[in-house]
Design a protein around this motif. Sequence first.
Motif, short mmCIF file in Angstrom:
data_model
loop_
_atom_site.label_atom_id
_atom_site.label_comp_id
_atom_site.label_asym_id
_atom_site.label_seq_id
_atom_site.Cartn_x
_atom_site.Cartn_y
_atom_site.Cartn_z
N GLU A 155 -41.43 6.68 -30.26
CA GLU A 155 -40.41 7.29 -29.41
C GLU A 155 -39.33 6.29 -28.98
N ASP A 156 -39.54 4.99 -29.22
CA ASP A 156 -38.53 3.99 -28.87
C ASP A 156 -37.59 3.67 -30.03
N VAL A 157 -37.84 4.22 -31.20
CA VAL A 157 -37.01 3.95 -32.37
C VAL A 157 -35.81 4.90 -32.37
N ALA A 158 -34.62 4.34 -32.38
CA ALA A 158 -33.40 5.14 -32.39
C ALA A 158 -33.15 5.68 -33.78
N TYR A 159 -32.63 6.90 -33.85
CA TYR A 159 -32.29 7.49 -35.14
C TYR A 159 -31.06 8.37 -34.98
N GLU A 160 -30.43 8.65 -36.11
CA GLU A 160 -29.20 9.44 -36.11
C GLU A 160 -29.43 10.77 -36.81
N SER A 215 -43.47 -1.10 -32.80
CA SER A 215 -42.80 -0.39 -31.71
C SER A 215 -43.46 0.96 -31.52
#
Length: 127
Positions: free
Chosen positions: A68-73, A65
Amino acid sequence: MNTFVYPALFHFNEDDGSYTITYPDLPGCISEGKSLENALYMAQDALKQWLECTIEIGQEIPAASRAEDVAYEQGEFVNLVRAELKDDRAIRRTVSIPKRLYDAATNANLSLSRVLQEALKERLDVQ
């Protein structure tokens, strides 16, 4: 040599200051580091081992991927991790050498395969 780059998700563990590392694109590729420096090292090592194992069992390697497309918290960050894989599988080749060199190597208990590998590494400046 094959080079792979994947986004890794680093989760900071507040209780002990360690980091848990996962790869969103690579199922089961998980590691942990006691510090950020150690986590970066462990992330690369886990990626390399996961890729080598996947190749060895003949499975397809998923596409990476975009970071910048990887979601994180909160408490997490994404970092790209690079792994280089060397194909060190042994292959058989017929090599001709003068009998006197063969006899001298045999008398010296030298492995011709090892001598050839060492000479090629030195000549080609390859590790």
